[in-house]
Motif scaffolding. Structure first.
Motif, PDB file in Angstrom:
ATOM      1  N   ILE A  41       0.843  -1.198   0.000  1.00 49.40           N
ATOM      2  CA  ILE A  41       0.000   0.000   0.000  1.00 49.40           C
ATOM      3  C   ILE A  41       0.880   1.250   0.000  1.00 49.40           C
ATOM      4  O   ILE A  41       0.639   2.199  -0.749  1.00 49.40           O
ATOM      5  CB  ILE A  41      -0.954   0.011   1.212  1.00 49.40           C
ATOM      6  N   LEU A  42       1.910   1.247   0.832  1.00 49.97           N
ATOM      7  CA  LEU A  42       2.816   2.398   0.885  1.00 49.97           C
ATOM      8  C   LEU A  42       3.547   2.586  -0.441  1.00 49.97           C
ATOM      9  O   LEU A  42       3.681   3.718  -0.922  1.00 49.97           O
ATOM     10  CB  LEU A  42       3.811   2.239   2.033  1.00 49.97           C
ATOM     11  N   GLN A  43       4.002   1.493  -1.059  1.00 49.89           N
ATOM     12  CA  GLN A  43       4.700   1.601  -2.335  1.00 49.89           C
ATOM     13  C   GLN A  43       3.777   2.133  -3.421  1.00 49.89           C
ATOM     14  O   GLN A  43       4.169   2.987  -4.216  1.00 49.89           O
ATOM     15  CB  GLN A  43       5.280   0.253  -2.761  1.00 49.89           C
ATOM     16  N   MET A  44       2.537   1.662  -3.456  1.00 51.27           N
ATOM     17  CA  MET A  44       1.568   2.165  -4.438  1.00 51.27           C
ATOM     18  C   MET A  44       1.299   3.651  -4.217  1.00 51.27           C
ATOM     19  O   MET A  44       1.126   4.405  -5.177  1.00 51.27           O
ATOM     20  CB  MET A  44       0.269   1.380  -4.354  1.00 51.27           C
ATOM     21  N   THR A  45       1.263   4.075  -2.975  1.00 51.09           N
ATOM     22  CA  THR A  45       1.050   5.481  -2.658  1.00 51.09           C
ATOM     23  C   THR A  45       2.212   6.324  -3.153  1.00 51.09           C
ATOM     24  O   THR A  45       2.019   7.370  -3.787  1.00 51.09           O
ATOM     25  CB  THR A  45       0.855   5.673  -1.148  1.00 51.09           C
ATOM     26  N   VAL A  46       3.433   5.868  -2.905  1.00 50.63           N
ATOM     27  CA  VAL A  46       4.623   6.586  -3.376  1.00 50.63           C
ATOM     28  C   VAL A  46       4.607   6.676  -4.897  1.00 50.63           C
ATOM     29  O   VAL A  46       4.832   7.752  -5.474  1.00 50.63           O
ATOM     30  CB  VAL A  46       5.912   5.898  -2.868  1.00 50.63           C
TER      31      VAL A  46
END
Length: 60
Positions: A41-46
């Motif tokens: 989720i964090l990687q997709m957000t970045v």
């Protein structure tokens, strides 16, 4: 007392991750699939923010 504070901190993190999953289009599209890893989720957000930033740079 420390356990309560730690639970509150984890609850805040999980709540924010759930909100990111709803806000980021690629994460939202995968919402029906199995539980998504927090790191994903964090990687997709970045990735999404980088894309928005790149689009914003070309509009100037």
């Amino acid at each position: 007392m420390q356990q309560i504070i730690e639970k509150w901190r984890r609850d805040r993190i999980n709540s924010s991750l759930s909100e990111l999953r709803r806000l980021v289009p690629t994460a939202f599209e995968k919402q029906g699939s199995s539980k998504m890893e927090k790191a994903k989720i964090l990687q997709m957000t970045v990735d999404h923010l980088k894309m928005l930033h790149a689009i914003g740079d070309t509009d100037a």
